[in-house]
Enzyme design. Structure first.
Site, PDB file in Angstrom:
ATOM      1  N   ASP A 106       0.817  -1.212   0.000  1.00 40.33           N
ATOM      2  CA  ASP A 106       0.000   0.000   0.000  1.00 40.33           C
ATOM      3  C   ASP A 106       0.855   1.267   0.000  1.00 40.33           C
ATOM      4  O   ASP A 106       0.374   2.356   0.316  1.00 40.33           O
ATOM      5  CB  ASP A 106      -0.960   0.014   1.185  1.00 40.33           C
ATOM      6  N   LYS A 157       6.034   5.194  17.276  1.00 44.55           N
ATOM      7  CA  LYS A 157       5.253   6.416  17.512  1.00 44.55           C
ATOM      8  C   LYS A 157       5.733   7.171  18.756  1.00 44.55           C
ATOM      9  O   LYS A 157       4.950   7.467  19.672  1.00 44.55           O
ATOM     10  CB  LYS A 157       3.767   6.060  17.631  1.00 44.55           C
ATOM     11  N   ASP A 217       1.882   6.519   1.984  1.00 39.64           N
ATOM     12  CA  ASP A 217       1.046   5.385   2.378  1.00 39.64           C
ATOM     13  C   ASP A 217      -0.381   5.720   1.957  1.00 39.64           C
ATOM     14  O   ASP A 217      -0.983   6.677   2.471  1.00 39.64           O
ATOM     15  CB  ASP A 217       1.142   5.200   3.893  1.00 39.64           C
TER      16      ASP A 217
END
Length: 335
Positions: A106, A157, A217
């Protein structure tokens, strides 16, 4: 040279677009993204592709076939239950006996795979991870590496106070097959959160390859729209021949319609009188835009019909849907 394409995801962030289309097969200017990726890899020297499938696997196999039309040999490895990125890689182990590439299916990019492979070999790496610099890495998996490109840590993250790096995992890897022995079989495993940190703790040599070209993405509707805008603006060269405007010779555009470039108008699309198309409008095969309607910064997939005097702005209409009301920053799936 072989490549492994991870194409088994459900695409939940792209629903309802992916209700009837596997995420890697969502169209980019009328052609499935996965097919475009394989075309790009074939031009880059890849001659064999292994595709891991899961959700709507048969749709992918029917669309791609054995790869002969794309200039590669394609093999498929289906997951009966989702195995995660690491589990999917392990599941395809038998197909690889030498250095190979891995792509999250993707990702839209224009990475130079031969340059990445050269970097991988020069550094005698067990695995090389393409990294991309971003302004705000707190929503990504962040990679810290030293002056010799050797990876020293992975942080998922992290807040800005916990890392000085703004280089993220770009979802493209070069692997030596020996690495696959370190992934447990038959289990759900994340290569990003489990395999790579485990390899690092075992002192395997993991190397970063700095990639500075286009990268996106396309896993959300907003990013899917952005991808088309960027391609039409010429920012991504992967989709060759489609920067700027394209109107199919089989499309019918009324002389009383207004086309504001850049746009893509596909085969047999019809644009009626007084309609306004663009900028950054994409009309799929046999799409129809009725009298006086506007389509701006939006994507109408194949067979979409837009009624009269409507506005479609910053939206996506899925295959064969009917647009009866204004569509603003939304996704239409009415039939």
């Amino acid at each position: 040279m072989k490549a492994l394409l991870l194409a088994g995801g459900l695409g939940t962030r792209l629903r309802p677009l992916t209700d009837n289309i596997p995420k890697p097969m969502v169209p980019i200017l009328g052609q499935p993204h996965l097919k475009r990726l394989i075309n790009y890899l074939a031009l880059s020297g890849i001659d064999e592709v292994v595709v891991t499938t899961g959700y709507r696997a048969k749709d992918i196999e029917l669309a791609l076939g054995d790869g002969s039309d794309l200039g590669v040999a394609i093999r498929y490895v289906n997951e009966n239950t989702p195995l995660g990125t690491g589990g999917a890689i392990k599941n395809a182990e038998k197909h690889f006996d030498g250095t190979f590439l891995i792509f999250n299916a993707d990702i839209l990019s224009e990475i130079d795979v031969q340059a990445m492979l050269k970097h991988h070999k020069q550094h005698n790496a067990a695995a090389t991870i393409a990294v991309k610099q971003v302004n705000n890495p707190s929503q990504y998996g962040v990679i810290e590496y030293d002056a010799d490109y050797r990876i020293r840590s992975f942080k998922e993250k992290p807040p800005p106070s916990e890392t000085s790096s703004n280089w993220i995992n770009a979802g493209v890897y070069a692997f030596e097959p020996a690495i696959l022995r370190e992934i447990p079989a038959g289990l759900t495993v994340s290569v990003e959160r489990e395999t790579f940190p485990a390899l690092l703790s075992q002192n395997h040599k993991l190397v970063a390859y700095r990639y500075e070209g286009y990268w996106l993405d396309i896993g959300t509707t907003d990013k899917y729209l952005l991808a088309h805008r960027d391609i039409l603006d010429g920012k991504c060269r992967t989709v060759a021949g489609h920067s700027g405007s394209y109107i199919s010779p089989t499309a019918t555009v009324s002389p009383e319609a207004t086309v504001v470039e850049p746009v893509y108008i596909g085969d047999k699309a019809i644009v009626d009188d007084k309609a306004v198309i663009g900028p950054h409008a994409v009309l799929g095969c046999s799409a129809y835009v009725g009298y006086g309607s506007m389509v701006i910064d939006s994507i109408l997939l194949d067979g979409v019909k837009v009624g009269q005097n409507l506005k479609v702005i910053n939206s996506v209409a899925v295959n064969n849907c009917r647009v009866y009301d204004n569509l603003i920053s939304d996704t239409c799936c009415e039939f």
